[in-house]
Design a protein around this motif. Structure first.
Motif, mmCIF file in Angstrom:
data_model
loop_
_atom_site.group_PDB
_atom_site.id
_atom_site.type_symbol
_atom_site.label_atom_id
_atom_site.label_comp_id
_atom_site.label_asym_id
_atom_site.label_seq_id
_atom_site.Cartn_x
_atom_site.Cartn_y
_atom_site.Cartn_z
ATOM 1 N N GLY A 189 0.788 -1.229 0.000
ATOM 2 C CA GLY A 189 0.000 0.000 0.000
ATOM 3 C C GLY A 189 0.814 1.270 0.000
ATOM 4 N N ALA A 190 2.151 1.160 -0.170
ATOM 5 C CA ALA A 190 2.989 2.359 -0.203
ATOM 6 C C ALA A 190 2.764 3.121 -1.505
ATOM 7 N N LEU A 191 2.742 4.436 -1.421
ATOM 8 C CA LEU A 191 2.626 5.302 -2.591
ATOM 9 C C LEU A 191 4.013 5.491 -3.195
ATOM 10 N N CYS A 192 4.177 5.150 -4.468
ATOM 11 C CA CYS A 192 5.486 5.187 -5.108
ATOM 12 C C CYS A 192 5.444 6.041 -6.368
ATOM 13 N N SER A 193 6.111 7.190 -6.333
ATOM 14 C CA SER A 193 6.294 7.958 -7.560
ATOM 15 C C SER A 193 7.410 7.300 -8.362
ATOM 16 N N VAL A 194 7.563 7.709 -9.617
ATOM 17 C CA VAL A 194 8.578 7.123 -10.498
ATOM 18 C C VAL A 194 9.401 8.250 -11.111
ATOM 19 N N SER A 195 10.740 8.121 -11.027
ATOM 20 C CA SER A 195 11.628 9.182 -11.495
ATOM 21 C C SER A 195 12.909 8.613 -12.084
ATOM 22 N N THR A 196 13.701 9.503 -12.680
ATOM 23 C CA THR A 196 14.928 9.101 -13.371
ATOM 24 C C THR A 196 16.176 9.196 -12.510
ATOM 25 N N ASP A 197 16.173 10.042 -11.480
ATOM 26 C CA ASP A 197 17.316 10.291 -10.603
ATOM 27 C C ASP A 197 18.404 11.070 -11.342
ATOM 28 N N ASP A 198 19.244 10.377 -12.122
ATOM 29 C CA ASP A 198 20.325 11.014 -12.892
ATOM 30 C C ASP A 198 20.304 10.439 -14.309
ATOM 31 N N PRO A 199 19.373 10.877 -15.137
ATOM 32 C CA PRO A 199 19.127 10.171 -16.403
ATOM 33 C C PRO A 199 20.310 10.131 -17.354
ATOM 34 N N ALA A 200 21.102 11.206 -17.440
ATOM 35 C CA ALA A 200 22.242 11.189 -18.352
ATOM 36 C C ALA A 200 23.316 10.220 -17.870
ATOM 37 N N MET A 201 23.498 10.140 -16.571
ATOM 38 C CA MET A 201 24.534 9.277 -16.012
ATOM 39 C C MET A 201 24.112 7.811 -16.004
ATOM 40 N N PHE A 202 22.800 7.570 -16.006
ATOM 41 C CA PHE A 202 22.305 6.197 -15.964
ATOM 42 C C PHE A 202 21.776 5.708 -17.311
ATOM 43 N N GLY A 203 21.854 6.564 -18.330
ATOM 44 C CA GLY A 203 21.410 6.153 -19.659
ATOM 45 C C GLY A 203 19.930 5.858 -19.741
ATOM 46 N N THR A 204 19.113 6.706 -19.125
ATOM 47 C CA THR A 204 17.675 6.470 -19.120
ATOM 48 C C THR A 204 16.931 7.768 -19.397
ATOM 49 N N ASP A 205 15.603 7.702 -19.359
ATOM 50 C CA ASP A 205 14.765 8.885 -19.482
ATOM 51 C C ASP A 205 13.438 8.577 -18.797
ATOM 52 N N LEU A 206 12.581 9.569 -18.714
ATOM 53 C CA LEU A 206 11.355 9.410 -17.944
ATOM 54 C C LEU A 206 10.427 8.372 -18.563
ATOM 55 N N GLY A 207 10.374 8.318 -19.891
ATOM 56 C CA GLY A 207 9.551 7.303 -20.548
ATOM 57 C C GLY A 207 10.000 5.898 -20.206
ATOM 58 N N ARG A 208 11.306 5.670 -20.210
ATOM 59 C CA ARG A 208 11.835 4.344 -19.887
ATOM 60 C C ARG A 208 11.552 3.960 -18.435
ATOM 61 N N GLU A 209 11.635 4.930 -17.540
ATOM 62 C CA GLU A 209 11.377 4.611 -16.129
ATOM 63 C C GLU A 209 9.915 4.227 -15.895
ATOM 64 N N TYR A 210 9.011 4.946 -16.530
ATOM 65 C CA TYR A 210 7.594 4.588 -16.414
ATOM 66 C C TYR A 210 7.336 3.217 -17.029
ATOM 67 N N ALA A 211 8.022 2.919 -18.145
ATOM 68 C CA ALA A 211 7.846 1.611 -18.781
ATOM 69 C C ALA A 211 8.386 0.493 -17.902
ATOM 70 N N LEU A 212 9.540 0.720 -17.265
ATOM 71 C CA LEU A 212 10.105 -0.298 -16.381
ATOM 72 C C LEU A 212 9.207 -0.509 -15.172
ATOM 73 N N ALA A 213 8.685 0.583 -14.622
ATOM 74 C CA ALA A 213 7.763 0.454 -13.493
ATOM 75 C C ALA A 213 6.521 -0.329 -13.896
ATOM 76 N N ALA A 214 6.030 -0.089 -15.106
ATOM 77 C CA ALA A 214 4.853 -0.816 -15.594
ATOM 78 C C ALA A 214 5.136 -2.312 -15.706
ATOM 79 N N ARG A 215 6.350 -2.673 -16.124
ATOM 80 C CA ARG A 215 6.735 -4.089 -16.167
ATOM 81 C C ARG A 215 6.680 -4.724 -14.789
#
Length: 323
Positions: A263-289
């Motif tokens: 029941g924890a509320l969890c937002s989804v974010s990139t943290d350091d997207p350039a350093m981790f090779g990600t973006d906001l779309g990818r993080e939402y997609a990974l969370a959806a998985r």
């Protein structure tokens, strides 16, 4: 149409894409152990959380001027808006720049705040700020940072956090800084439960955290997790970050499903997207998985956002369907 997104946990210093970082470093006379985008990408192959922090310090010290700070806000706003972001609550680390480089507080804060105004004008994206102290920061410097942050409340600063290596020391030395910020209208939103365990999250809550950046290791303590869910404390989950720093070994091992099931509320974010090779779309997609839908993430982001009420009302009107 791109699903609207809220991001509550992104370090602006960690959004600078390699080509831009190299350009800024050269202009400011800073030397990096990388001369090309490809070499910088190799530098970003972190071996563990400590290695990431070492690289973070080396690269972020390239930023020196108000225009540097303005530019990285605008550049990330363009990127985030392209992935559907409607609200970004961004982090920057002014005390590090003051201590390491001798920069002036107002140079730093003014640059970021001007970037937020430009981001709104150009991309329709609302950017607010919750800057970080860092563990190991001298207490007097932390308190000065809290006072300066409170002065910029009417220019988009909405909170104060603390980052860095949780194992470096407790939060207690920063109690006065947290109180100064709170008295100035800025809630406390620290990093905890990332490199250290559930006790780190508990310590943050004792000091008055209204939201926890990361917090994923609360999953190790069922009693704590029940408390977090019951209190509605939002955890800012950054899946790729956890994988790249070795906090979580594989996507399937990520505790997001357990946090969500409790029941924890969890937002989804990139943290350091350039350093981790990600973006906001990818993080939402990974969370959806991992079973956490875009609607769930947006709802948690809305619950955890520290923005003023008119912005909150606007965000509530545009909320996607949960589930």
């Amino acid at each position: 149409m791109t699903t609207p997104k809220i991001e509550l946990h992104v370090h602006l210093e960690g959004t600078v894409r390699p080509a831009t970082l190299l350009e800024i470093a050269r202009r400011n006379g800073e030397t990096l152990p990388a001369d090309t985008v490809e070499e910088l990408a190799e530098l970003y192959r972190f071996t563990d959380f400590g290695h990431f922090l070492d690289v973070w310090g080396m690269t972020t010290n390239c930023l020196r001027t108000a225009d540097d700070f303005r530019r990285i806000v605008v550049d990330y706003a363009r990127e985030a808006a392209g992935h559907g972001a409607v609200y970004v609550e961004a982090i920057f680390s002014p005390a590090e720049r003051v201590e390491a480089q001798g920069l002036a507080w107002d140079e730093i804060f003014t640059g970021y705040c001007e970037g937020a105004v430009e981001a709104r004008e150009r991309f329709g994206l609302t950017v607010r700020f919750a800057p970080d102290l860092y563990r190991g920061c001298p207490a007097d410097l932390a308190e000065e940072c809290a006072r300066v942050a409170a002065r910029y409340r009417d220019r988009g600063v909405v909170g104060l956090g603390i980052g860095g290596n949780e194992r470096r020391g407790p939060l207690e030395p920063y109690r006065r800084a947290v109180e100064i910020a709170r008295d100035g209208g800025l809630p406390f939103v620290p990093h905890a439960g990332e490199a250290a365990g559930a006790d780190s999250v508990r310590e943050a809550l004792v000091l008055g955290a209204v939201r926890v950046r990361h917090g994923i290791r609360a999953a190790e303590d069922p009693t704590l997790l029940t408390e977090i869910a019951g209190r509605g404390v939002v955890l800012d989950v950054c899946p790729t970050s956890n994988l790249r720093t070795g906090v979580v070994p594989t996507p399937d091992a990520h505790p997001l499903p357990r946090l969500r099931a409790a029941g924890a509320l969890c937002s989804v974010s990139t943290d350091d997207p350039a350093m981790f090779g990600t973006d906001l779309g990818r993080e939402y997609a990974l969370a959806a998985r991992l079973g956490h839908t875009a609607g769930d993430a947006y709802a948690a982001g809305l619950a955890g956002a520290l923005c003023e009420e008119p912005v909150r009302a606007f965000l509530a009107e545009g909320a996607p369907t949960s589930g």
